[in-house]
Write a protein that holds these residues in place. Structure first.
Motif, PDB file in Angstrom:
ATOM      1  N   VAL A 108       0.746  -1.130   0.023  1.00  0.00           N
ATOM      2  CA  VAL A 108      -0.091   0.029   0.081  1.00  0.00           C
ATOM      3  C   VAL A 108       0.924   1.316   0.092  1.00  0.00           C
ATOM      4  CG1 VAL A 108      -1.776   1.314   1.277  1.00  0.00           C
ATOM      5  CG2 VAL A 108      -1.692  -1.190   1.123  1.00  0.00           C
ATOM      6  N   GLY A 109       0.830   2.150  -1.115  1.00  0.00           N
ATOM      7  CA  GLY A 109       1.731   3.095  -1.254  1.00  0.00           C
ATOM      8  C   GLY A 109       3.082   2.432  -2.224  1.00  0.00           C
ATOM      9  N   PHE A 110       3.169   2.682  -3.461  1.00  0.00           N
ATOM     10  CA  PHE A 110       4.239   2.667  -4.265  1.00  0.00           C
ATOM     11  C   PHE A 110       5.216   3.579  -4.769  1.00  0.00           C
ATOM     12  CE2 PHE A 110       5.213  -0.371  -7.851  1.00  0.00           C
ATOM     13  CZ  PHE A 110       5.598  -1.507  -6.864  1.00  0.00           C
ATOM     14  N   GLU A 134      -9.820  -4.726  -2.660  1.00  0.00           N
ATOM     15  CA  GLU A 134      -9.659  -6.329  -2.781  1.00  0.00           C
ATOM     16  C   GLU A 134      -8.276  -6.665  -2.788  1.00  0.00           C
ATOM     17  OE1 GLU A 134      -8.918  -8.509  -7.410  1.00  0.00           O
ATOM     18  OE2 GLU A 134     -10.087  -6.424  -7.226  1.00  0.00           O
ATOM     19  N   LEU A 135      -7.238  -5.523  -2.379  1.00  0.00           N
ATOM     20  CA  LEU A 135      -5.827  -5.955  -1.998  1.00  0.00           C
ATOM     21  C   LEU A 135      -6.038  -6.205  -0.632  1.00  0.00           C
ATOM     22  CD1 LEU A 135      -2.646  -4.217  -2.919  1.00  0.00           C
ATOM     23  CD2 LEU A 135      -3.275  -4.198  -0.520  1.00  0.00           C
ATOM     24  N   ALA A 136      -6.786  -5.846  -0.045  1.00  0.00           N
ATOM     25  CA  ALA A 136      -6.946  -6.064   1.653  1.00  0.00           C
ATOM     26  C   ALA A 136      -7.489  -7.538   2.023  1.00  0.00           C
ATOM     27  CB  ALA A 136      -7.906  -5.030   2.315  1.00  0.00           C
ATOM     28  N   ALA A 137      -8.489  -7.787   0.986  1.00  0.00           N
ATOM     29  CA  ALA A 137      -8.986  -9.018   1.177  1.00  0.00           C
ATOM     30  C   ALA A 137      -8.506 -10.226   0.439  1.00  0.00           C
ATOM     31  CB  ALA A 137     -10.336  -8.915   0.609  1.00  0.00           C
ATOM     32  N   SER A 138      -7.556 -10.153  -0.199  1.00  0.00           N
ATOM     33  CA  SER A 138      -6.914 -11.250  -1.045  1.00  0.00           C
ATOM     34  C   SER A 138      -5.541 -11.359  -0.535  1.00  0.00           C
ATOM     35  CB  SER A 138      -6.910 -10.910  -2.536  1.00  0.00           C
ATOM     36  OG  SER A 138      -6.123  -9.834  -2.931  1.00  0.00           O
ATOM     37  N   CYS A 139      -4.609 -10.390   0.060  1.00  0.00           N
ATOM     38  CA  CYS A 139      -3.401 -10.626   0.434  1.00  0.00           C
ATOM     39  C   CYS A 139      -3.090 -11.427   1.611  1.00  0.00           C
ATOM     40  CB  CYS A 139      -2.624  -9.331   0.119  1.00  0.00           C
ATOM     41  SG  CYS A 139      -2.628  -8.667  -1.393  1.00  0.00           S
ATOM     42  N   PHE A 187     -10.591  -1.378   7.653  1.00  0.00           N
ATOM     43  CA  PHE A 187      -9.760  -1.896   6.911  1.00  0.00           C
ATOM     44  C   PHE A 187      -9.398  -3.485   7.333  1.00  0.00           C
ATOM     45  CE2 PHE A 187      -5.432  -2.742   5.640  1.00  0.00           C
ATOM     46  CZ  PHE A 187      -5.360  -2.308   4.123  1.00  0.00           C
ATOM     47  N   LEU A 188      -9.253  -3.234   8.628  1.00  0.00           N
ATOM     48  CA  LEU A 188      -8.599  -4.582   9.214  1.00  0.00           C
ATOM     49  C   LEU A 188      -9.686  -5.783   9.155  1.00  0.00           C
ATOM     50  CD1 LEU A 188      -7.067  -2.980  12.420  1.00  0.00           C
ATOM     51  CD2 LEU A 188      -5.725  -4.205  10.569  1.00  0.00           C
ATOM     52  N   PHE A 218      -1.114 -10.939   7.524  1.00  0.00           N
ATOM     53  CA  PHE A 218      -0.126 -10.238   8.489  1.00  0.00           C
ATOM     54  C   PHE A 218      -0.257  -8.727   8.165  1.00  0.00           C
ATOM     55  CE2 PHE A 218       1.771 -14.649   8.948  1.00  0.00           C
ATOM     56  CZ  PHE A 218       1.745 -14.705  10.223  1.00  0.00           C
ATOM     57  N   LEU A 219      -0.230  -7.851   8.999  1.00  0.00           N
ATOM     58  CA  LEU A 219       0.087  -6.524   8.610  1.00  0.00           C
ATOM     59  C   LEU A 219       1.663  -5.967   9.105  1.00  0.00           C
ATOM     60  CD1 LEU A 219      -1.262  -3.719   7.879  1.00  0.00           C
ATOM     61  CD2 LEU A 219      -1.476  -3.247  10.414  1.00  0.00           C
ATOM     62  N   ILE A 220       2.365  -5.191   8.054  1.00  0.00           N
ATOM     63  CA  ILE A 220       3.426  -4.890   8.292  1.00  0.00           C
ATOM     64  C   ILE A 220       3.540  -3.269   8.157  1.00  0.00           C
ATOM     65  CG2 ILE A 220       6.186  -4.762   7.481  1.00  0.00           C
ATOM     66  CD1 ILE A 220       4.974  -7.564   8.395  1.00  0.00           C
TER      67      ILE A 220
END
Length: 329
Positions: free
Chosen positions: A154-156, A199-204, A225-226, A234-236
């Protein structure tokens, strides 16, 4: 020229090549935690400020330093500096963007691997003489490889891209979310596909945060979001603590909404014992892993940061425009 130093004197002395500092330049030292009246007492006529990336430089300080030309963050962050007041006063605000990207990316990978391999828990059990008892349940519970993980960035910006490059070497599937989507060629270069945020939150399997702190990103990772993340995910966070609602993250860890978190940064910093993430139940003690905001603080990084700072001050002293200006002058 006078330089007001609002950061660690020891860091300045270690990482500065003083052979390149003109003899008639004077360094006026305080520290990252300072009293404004003291800063004005010793530094009112200073031409430059070097400030810790998380320390403030207020409107009052800027308006009462008539010779001030440049305020330079020692790191990447600059949200403590009143950039509007500096712009109004014609003072450049500069940072060290991109110079710590590789180091922070390494820290993000370290936290990912440590969580996947249950490093803190395994270390503790071995120290208790329980290696044999630990090994079998670790195996039966399953130890995933980073190569098998779908990692969402998230953030590129420069750090997110450096992280993607390193994940490619592990063979991970990488997706990203950013305000601006890359071109198809850029996505191919980084081996990353764009996904909408939900979609990113749900699939990664792993979400890695690489956002700057802005009014729009404070509390970006909240309870909603969580809840979208997988219970096994995992969240980094190697960005800034303000990006994560820490009460919401503590609750998500306690109720099993996510599997764990690797955190290089908290809010506020220095971290206090009242932080909810430091007061999790015993059942969560191995589900969160901390490092003391050291992702971008390697020797190599600090030598690069300080070379850039002094080069920018030399440019400004010659009446030239410095690099890495962040306040729109």
């Amino acid at each position: 020229m006078k330089v007001l130093v609002l950061t660690s004197q020891k860091r300045i002395e270690k990482y500065t090549d003083f052979s390149k500092i003109p003899n008639n330049w004077e360094l006026l030292y305080l520290d990252s935690v300072y009293r404004e009246e003291e800063a004005l007492r010793i530094g009112k006529t200073a031409d430059f400020i070097i400030v810790d990336a998380v320390s403030p430089v207020s409107r009052n300080l800027i308006e009462n330093m008539p010779n001030l030309r440049v305020i330079h963050s020692e790191g990447v962050g600059f949200n403590g500096i009143d950039t509007q007041a500096a712009r109004k006063a014609g003072v450049y605000v500069c940072n060290n963007a991109s110079l710590n990207s590789g180091a922070v990316a390494e820290q993000a990978i370290l936290l990912m691997l440590a969580l996947l391999r249950r490093l803190r828990e395994g270390d503790s059990l071995v120290r208790q003489g329980k290696q044999g008892q630990a090994k079998i349940p670790f195996i039966l519970n399953g130890i995933p490889e980073l190569a098998s993980c779908h990692v969402g960035i998230v953030g590129f910006g420069s750090i997110g891209r450096a992280t993607a490059k390193r994940l490619a070497a592990f063979g991970s599937k990488v997706s990203y979310f950013s305000r601006r989507r890359l071109s198809e060629q850029e996505e191919n270069d980084f081996g990353a596909e764009y996904l909408p945020l939900d979609e990113l939150a749900a699939s990664c399997d792993i979400i890695s945060l690489h956002l700057p702190v802005t009014p729009d990103t404070i509390g970006f990772v909240d309870g909603d979001f969580l809840k979208k993340m997988k219970p096994s995910a995992f969240l980094i966070n190697t960005a800034r603590g303000e990006i994560v609602d820490q009460n919401a993250l503590a609750q998500a860890l306690e109720d099993g909404s996510i599997a764990g978190a690797g955190l290089d940064t908290l809010d506020p910093e220095p971290a206090t014992l009242e932080n909810p993430l430091l007061n999790l139940s015993d059942s969560c003690r191995y589900r969160v892993l901390f490092s003391p905001h050291i992702g971008g603080t390697t020797d190599d990084v600090f030598y690069r940061l300080h070379r850039n700072i002094w080069n920018n001050l030399f440019l400004a002293a010659q009446g030239k425009r410095p690099n890495n200006i962040v306040n729109g002058i």
